[in-house]
Design a protein around this motif. Sequence first.
Motif, PDB file in Angstrom:
ATOM      1  N   SER A   1       0.821  -1.206   0.000  1.00 29.21           N
ATOM      2  CA  SER A   1       0.000   0.000   0.000  1.00 29.21           C
ATOM      3  C   SER A   1       0.859   1.262   0.000  1.00 29.21           C
ATOM      4  CB  SER A   1      -0.922   0.013   1.227  1.00 29.21           C
ATOM      5  OG  SER A   1      -0.169   0.077   2.431  1.00 29.21           O
TER       6      SER A   1
ATOM      7  N   THR B   1      -1.673  -1.688  -6.948  1.00 26.71           N
ATOM      8  CA  THR B   1      -2.563  -1.519  -5.794  1.00 26.71           C
ATOM      9  C   THR B   1      -3.615  -2.618  -5.748  1.00 26.71           C
ATOM     10  OG1 THR B   1      -2.231   0.884  -5.890  1.00 26.71           O
ATOM     11  CG2 THR B   1      -4.095   0.083  -4.604  1.00 26.71           C
TER      12      THR B   1
ATOM     13  N   SER C   1      -2.060  -5.812  -4.408  1.00 21.51           N
ATOM     14  CA  SER C   1      -1.963  -5.883  -2.953  1.00 21.51           C
ATOM     15  C   SER C   1      -3.330  -6.118  -2.328  1.00 21.51           C
ATOM     16  CB  SER C   1      -1.352  -4.587  -2.398  1.00 21.51           C
ATOM     17  OG  SER C   1      -2.187  -3.478  -2.701  1.00 21.51           O
ATOM     18  N   GLY C   2      -4.389  -5.567  -2.963  1.00 21.50           N
ATOM     19  CA  GLY C   2      -5.746  -5.799  -2.465  1.00 21.50           C
ATOM     20  C   GLY C   2      -6.163  -7.248  -2.593  1.00 21.50           C
TER      21      GLY C   2
END
Length: 362
Positions: free
Chosen positions: A131, A160, A163-164
Motif C-alpha cells: 500500500s 494496488t 496488494s488488495g
Amino acid sequence: MVNIGAETHETIRLSPSLKNTLLLINCIVLSIGHCGGPLVTRLYFIHGGKRVWLSSCLLTAGWPFILIIFIATFCFRRATISNYKSKVFNIKPRLFLASAFIGILTGVDDYIYAYGVARLPVSTVALIIASQLAFTAGFAYLLVKQKFSSFSVNAVVLLTIGSGVLALHTSSDRPDGESKREYVLGFVMTLGAAALYGFILPLIELTYQKAKQVIDYQLVMEFQMVMCLFATLFCIVGMLINNDFEAIPREARNFELGETKYYVVLVCSGLIWQFFYLGAVGVIFCSSSLLSGIIIAVLLPVTEVLAVIVYREKFQAEKGVALILSLWGFVSYFYGEIKHNKRVEKNRRANMELPLNQIVVP
C-alpha cells in the motif's frame, strides 16, 4: 513523464547508457535489500528474538559498511588520478541537516515496521507494505508535483489491486499463540510504516531539488550515510531506554539456532537492509521516488514466494494473481518510460537542427 528526480534539480549530467546502467545496478541493489531484509528480520523473531528496538536499529546500523567502501573508493581515485583535489565529503550543512531530519523520520519508520514484523508473517507484512505505492504516488504529487502518464497511472492501479487481492487471505495468517489484539496492532503499525515511508521517498526527492549544490552519486551516498546514522542514533536511544544492550547476551544464549548464529543473523540483517536504503536513494537519483515505490511494490510477490520457500508459508491462488498483476504493472511503467524517452530525444534533436529556411545569408 516521471524523470523529475533526475531532471529538475542541479545534477551532473550522465550519458543515457551510463544513467541506465546506474539505474539497473540500483534496482538490483534495492531488490536484494527489499526481498532479503524482511526474511532475515523475521528469522530473528521466529527463533527467539524479542527486542523490537534492536531489530529496528539493525535496519540502518549497516551504514559503516557503505562508509568503508566510500573511503576506499576515494583513496583509489586519489592514488590513480593526478591532481585529484576533491574532498572526502562534499555534503553541505543545508543538505546535512535535511538528511539528518529524514534520518530521524526513518528511525521512527524502522521501529513501527519492526514491530509489525515481530507480530505478522512475512507474507502479510509484504502485502501491507504494498500500500506504500499509493502513499508514495500521493505524496509525490503534493511534494514534487509528480506528473503522471496513462502508463504510470496504470502501473499504480495494477500494483494496488494486486496488494488488495493478497489481502483476501489475511484472516488465516495469524500466528499460533498470538492474540487478536497483538495481530491487529501489528497490522496497524505496519500500515503506518508504509504510509510514513511513502512520505519519506518523495521527501528525499524534494531534498535533492532544494539542495542548492550539485547532486552526483557520491553525494547520494553521503546523504544515505547521514540519514542512516541519525536513524540508528534514534533507535539506539530507544534501546538504551528499553535496556536492550543488557538483554542481548542473554537473548543470544537462548537463541534457538545457537549463540554464534544469533550474532550472524544480526550482522546479516544490518548489511542486507543497507542494500535496500542505498538502492532506494539511488533509484530516486537516477529517476524518481515514484519509480522507487513501484519497484518496491513489484517485489511484493517475490518476497511472498521467498517466504513460502524459506518459512513454508501458504501460497494461495491470490498470490499468483498478485504476481501477474505486479509484472503487468511493471511492464506498463517501463513501456511508458521508453516511449517518453524516445519522444524527448526526438524533440531534442529537432530543436538542434535549424531548418534551412531559417538560415540567414549575409
